[in-house]
Structures are given as C-alpha cells and as structure tokens.
Write a protein that holds these residues in place. Structure first.
Motif, PDB file in Angstrom:
ATOM      1  N   LEU A 173       0.819  -1.205   0.000  1.00 57.63           N
ATOM      2  CA  LEU A 173       0.000   0.000   0.000  1.00 57.63           C
ATOM      3  C   LEU A 173       0.853   1.256   0.000  1.00 57.63           C
ATOM      4  O   LEU A 173       0.559   2.220  -0.726  1.00 57.63           O
ATOM      5  N   ASP A 174       1.922   1.289   0.793  1.00 58.84           N
ATOM      6  CA  ASP A 174       2.769   2.482   0.911  1.00 58.84           C
ATOM      7  C   ASP A 174       3.787   2.608  -0.222  1.00 58.84           C
ATOM      8  O   ASP A 174       4.261   3.697  -0.511  1.00 58.84           O
ATOM      9  N   GLY A 175       4.109   1.501  -0.865  1.00 63.27           N
ATOM     10  CA  GLY A 175       5.113   1.543  -1.921  1.00 63.27           C
ATOM     11  C   GLY A 175       6.520   1.485  -1.336  1.00 63.27           C
ATOM     12  O   GLY A 175       6.728   1.059  -0.197  1.00 63.27           O
ATOM     13  N   ALA A 176       7.506   1.975  -2.116  1.00 66.81           N
ATOM     14  CA  ALA A 176       8.903   1.924  -1.683  1.00 66.81           C
ATOM     15  C   ALA A 176       9.167   2.905  -0.551  1.00 66.81           C
ATOM     16  O   ALA A 176       8.409   3.861  -0.339  1.00 66.81           O
ATOM     17  N   SER A 177      10.285   2.719   0.128  1.00 68.36           N
ATOM     18  CA  SER A 177      10.661   3.618   1.218  1.00 68.36           C
ATOM     19  C   SER A 177      11.091   4.971   0.648  1.00 68.36           C
ATOM     20  O   SER A 177      11.355   5.118  -0.542  1.00 68.36           O
ATOM     21  N   ALA A 178      11.165   5.969   1.525  1.00 75.99           N
ATOM     22  CA  ALA A 178      11.562   7.312   1.107  1.00 75.99           C
ATOM     23  C   ALA A 178      12.966   7.308   0.508  1.00 75.99           C
ATOM     24  O   ALA A 178      13.252   8.010  -0.475  1.00 75.99           O
ATOM     25  N   GLU A 179      13.838   6.476   1.096  1.00 75.69           N
ATOM     26  CA  GLU A 179      15.209   6.403   0.593  1.00 75.69           C
ATOM     27  C   GLU A 179      15.258   5.812  -0.820  1.00 75.69           C
ATOM     28  O   GLU A 179      15.991   6.288  -1.685  1.00 75.69           O
ATOM     29  N   THR A 180      14.426   4.757  -1.023  1.00 74.43           N
ATOM     30  CA  THR A 180      14.393   4.130  -2.350  1.00 74.43           C
ATOM     31  C   THR A 180      13.826   5.081  -3.390  1.00 74.43           C
ATOM     32  O   THR A 180      14.321   5.175  -4.517  1.00 74.43           O
ATOM     33  N   LYS A 181      12.791   5.814  -3.012  1.00 73.26           N
ATOM     34  CA  LYS A 181      12.198   6.792  -3.928  1.00 73.26           C
ATOM     35  C   LYS A 181      13.206   7.877  -4.295  1.00 73.26           C
ATOM     36  O   LYS A 181      13.300   8.287  -5.451  1.00 73.26           O
ATOM     37  N   LYS A 182      13.955   8.338  -3.295  1.00 79.50           N
ATOM     38  CA  LYS A 182      14.944   9.383  -3.546  1.00 79.50           C
ATOM     39  C   LYS A 182      16.044   8.874  -4.475  1.00 79.50           C
ATOM     40  O   LYS A 182      16.480   9.568  -5.397  1.00 79.50           O
ATOM     41  N   ALA A 183      16.494   7.628  -4.233  1.00 81.67           N
ATOM     42  CA  ALA A 183      17.546   7.058  -5.079  1.00 81.67           C
ATOM     43  C   ALA A 183      17.072   6.932  -6.524  1.00 81.67           C
ATOM     44  O   ALA A 183      17.815   7.246  -7.464  1.00 81.67           O
ATOM     45  N   ALA A 184      15.832   6.504  -6.706  1.00 83.17           N
ATOM     46  CA  ALA A 184      15.299   6.365  -8.064  1.00 83.17           C
ATOM     47  C   ALA A 184      15.180   7.727  -8.749  1.00 83.17           C
ATOM     48  O   ALA A 184      15.480   7.866  -9.939  1.00 83.17           O
ATOM     49  N   ALA A 185      14.744   8.738  -7.985  1.00 85.19           N
ATOM     50  CA  ALA A 185      14.617  10.087  -8.555  1.00 85.19           C
ATOM     51  C   ALA A 185      15.980  10.650  -8.945  1.00 85.19           C
ATOM     52  O   ALA A 185      16.119  11.313  -9.997  1.00 85.19           O
ATOM     53  N   GLU A 186      17.004  10.403  -8.124  1.00 78.33           N
ATOM     54  CA  GLU A 186      18.348  10.904  -8.425  1.00 78.33           C
ATOM     55  C   GLU A 186      18.937  10.200  -9.650  1.00 78.33           C
ATOM     56  O   GLU A 186      19.637  10.830 -10.455  1.00 78.33           O
ATOM     57  N   LYS A 187      18.639   8.921  -9.812  1.00 76.71           N
ATOM     58  CA  LYS A 187      19.101   8.207 -11.010  1.00 76.71           C
ATOM     59  C   LYS A 187      18.448   8.788 -12.259  1.00 76.71           C
ATOM     60  O   LYS A 187      19.075   8.895 -13.306  1.00 76.71           O
ATOM     61  N   GLU A 188      17.174   9.171 -12.133  1.00 74.49           N
ATOM     62  CA  GLU A 188      16.492   9.799 -13.261  1.00 74.49           C
ATOM     63  C   GLU A 188      17.148  11.132 -13.603  1.00 74.49           C
ATOM     64  O   GLU A 188      17.365  11.458 -14.780  1.00 74.49           O
ATOM     65  N   ARG A 189      17.475  11.926 -12.575  1.00 71.91           N
ATOM     66  CA  ARG A 189      18.124  13.209 -12.807  1.00 71.91           C
ATOM     67  C   ARG A 189      19.492  13.032 -13.460  1.00 71.91           C
ATOM     68  O   ARG A 189      19.884  13.793 -14.361  1.00 71.91           O
ATOM     69  N   ALA A 190      20.246  12.016 -12.996  1.00 66.02           N
ATOM     70  CA  ALA A 190      21.573  11.770 -13.576  1.00 66.02           C
ATOM     71  C   ALA A 190      21.457  11.395 -15.052  1.00 66.02           C
ATOM     72  O   ALA A 190      22.236  11.871 -15.895  1.00 66.02           O
ATOM     73  N   ALA A 191      20.466  10.570 -15.377  1.00 63.87           N
ATOM     74  CA  ALA A 191      20.265  10.181 -16.776  1.00 63.87           C
ATOM     75  C   ALA A 191      19.850  11.376 -17.624  1.00 63.87           C
ATOM     76  O   ALA A 191      20.291  11.523 -18.773  1.00 63.87           O
TER      77      ALA A 191
END
Length: 328
Positions: A173-191
């Motif tokens: 229900l909650d999805g990924a943790s805040a840390e996982t979400k942040k890591a995924a967002a930063e990978k998107e920014r790097a790309a």
C-alpha cells in the motif's frame, strides 16, 4: 669704374661661395631625425568547436566579411548521434523505474496482499475462539493440558501470520521507502543530465563567428578531421587594430601611456595620429646601441603599442608605419 664693378662682382661671388659652403657643412653635420618603423597588428579570433569530428561544410572563404553570429562551418559526428540515442534510452529507463517507485505497487498486488491479510486475520480470529473454548474445557477438567497447549500454539501462530500478512499489505500500500524513492529520482536526474550534456555537444556541431570581422585564414576544409578546440577559421577584427613599435630608451619619455604622436603609413600615403596605450615593462637588447665611452650605460629599446585615433579607411594588418624622431 669698370674695375670697381669687377671687384664687387668677385666679392659677391666669393661671399656666395662661402655661404654655400656654410649651408652645405651645416646640412651635412646637422643632426638628422631618427626613423623608426613599426607595423599594424589587430585582434585575431579563432572560430573553433569543443566537439571533435569531421568538417562537414565551410561557409566562408578568405577575405569574406562576417557578422557576429554568422554560421562559419559545421561538423558531422555520427558517434555523437549514437551517444544521444543511448543517453535518451537510459533516461527513459530511469524515468520508468522512478515513476513506478513513486506510484508504489500495482493495484493487483495491493488487492492480493489485502486479501491475504484478511484471510490471515480470519484464521487468527478462529484460532483465538478455538483456544478460548478449549481453555474453558480445560478449566472444567474435560480437555487435557496437551490439547489446551496445542490450541494455544495454533492461536499464536495464526496471530503471527496475521501480523506478517498485514505488514506485507502495508508495504504494497505504501510503496517503496523514502530512501528508495529518492535514489530512483536521483538516477532519473543523472540520466537526464547525460542527455543534456550530449545535446550541448550537438549544438557545437555548428560554429559561429564571435565578432564582426574579416576571415584571415582557413586551416581546415570539408572532409578533414578537426580535433576538439582546433582553430578551423581565423577572423580578424580590424577595428581593434594597433601599432607595435620599438622605442629607444632615450626617447621613451615622449611615448608614455596616454601620449599622442604622428606616424606615416606609406601604403595609404597619409599621416595618422596614434595614442600610446601600452609600454613594455622590460627593455630589449635586440635593438640596443652602445653610447659614447663617457656614458655609463648601454641604450635599450622598449616596445610600445599605440591605437589609431579614429577609424582609418583601408587599414590592413601588417602595414608599415614610419615614425620620425628628432635627434637629441
């Protein structure tokens, strides 16, 4: 009377000879002005690209007048186009992962986890009721201690299963943790940054003139390979021209920064006024001359740069300028 006239003419003739000899000796020994020769220089700009590649097309030729922002040449780089495709694909992949992480689990996964939790909860409720009934029977001496312990163990196991199923449901229900979400967002920014970097290089396939000026030289042509930063085309700003001149040390006081003087340009056939804007901080022995034995130093020369006062029609780089210095 006639004899007196002859004597007078001879005297006048002799006086004329003396005057002529005096003027001749005066002119022969009169200090002659020193002639200095310099030449015109101008600011030269190189049109280059930070992108290495093969020259596709050069749009100018030597002697062309160009304006600031005019397209000078282009570079063809298939490798860069391939890198852009690769970078864009990496960005799309990173963006998809980030979007999925931010949205959480799929609806089907959440429903499945909820059903599993509710099933575990029902089993735990049933096990609790069973345990309480057997506990009552045990208290009345009807059920054995073994039966009571088995019912209690089944009840505790069902509660643990319920708790585990509930935690799985919360995770879905909650999805990924805040840390996982942040890591995924930063990978998107790097790309995305990699895509922008390649696009910035692609913009440099077109090289433009940085100034209004005249093309003085072309070093590479269509089909030739250009290294990064190589000056493919040179553009001269004749409006930013100056005279370079070496001044003997004894005359330097007349050529300080801000002082004006006149020079003759033979190629244009006219005198031009100049204003000194630079004096070398170090003397040069390349054009020195020894002084008389009574002097205590050797004469050096100093390089100066002087700007023409006003615009000069027809002025070209390399033109000679003659400056006369009165002998001291």
């Amino acid at each position: 009377m006639k004899k007196n006239i002859q004597i007078l003419l001879v005297g006048i003739f002799g006086l004329g000879i003396l005057i002529w000899l005096g003027i001749t000796f005066y002119l022969a020994y009169k200090p002659k002005p020193q002639i200095l020769q310099g030449q015109i220089g101008a600011r030269e700009y190189s049109v280059s690209s930070k992108l290495a590649g093969r020259i596709d097309q050069v749009f100018v030729k030597k002697g062309d007048k160009v304006k600031k922002g005019d397209l000078i040449y282009t570079i063809k780089s298939p490798e860069l186009e391939a890198k852009l495709t690769q970078a864009e694909a990496g960005y799309e992949a990173a963006k998809a992962v980030s979007d999925e992480t931010q949205k959480g689990a799929r609806v089907e996964t959440i429903v499945s986890a909820r059903d599993l939790w509710e099933s575990s909860k029902a089993m735990a409720d049933l096990a609790e009721k069973t345990y309480k009934r057997i506990q009552g029977l045990y208290d009345n001496g009807v059920a054995s201690l073994q039966r009571r312990d088995e019912a209690y163990a089944a009840y505790k196991s069902a509660k643990y299963n319920e708790s585990t199923a509930y935690q799985q449901y919360k995770i879905a229900l909650d999805g990924a943790s805040a840390e996982t979400k942040k890591a995924a967002a930063e990978k998107e920014r790097a790309a995305e940054g990699q895509v922008n970097e390649v696009k910035a290089y692609i913009k440099d396939v077109e090289a433009y003139s940085p100034i209004d000026g005249e093309v003085s030289n072309i070093l590479l042509y269509s089909g030739e390979l250009s290294p990064s930063g190589f000056p493919v085309v040179l553009v001269v700003d004749i409006k930013d021209a100056w005279l370079k001149l070496s001044i003997p040390e004894s005359y330097l006081e007349n050529f300080q920064v801000g002082q004006k003087f006149q020079g003759y340009i033979p190629a244009l056939g006219k005198n031009v006024n100049f204003k000194v804007n630079y004096v070398s901080v170090m003397g040069d022995f390349a054009t020195w001359k020894a002084t008389s034995s009574t002097e205590s130093y050797d004469m050096k020369s100093f390089e100066i740069e002087a700007k023409p006062i006003g615009e000069i029609e027809g002025l070209r780089v390399g033109m000679s300028v003659v400056v006369k210095l009165e002998e001291k």
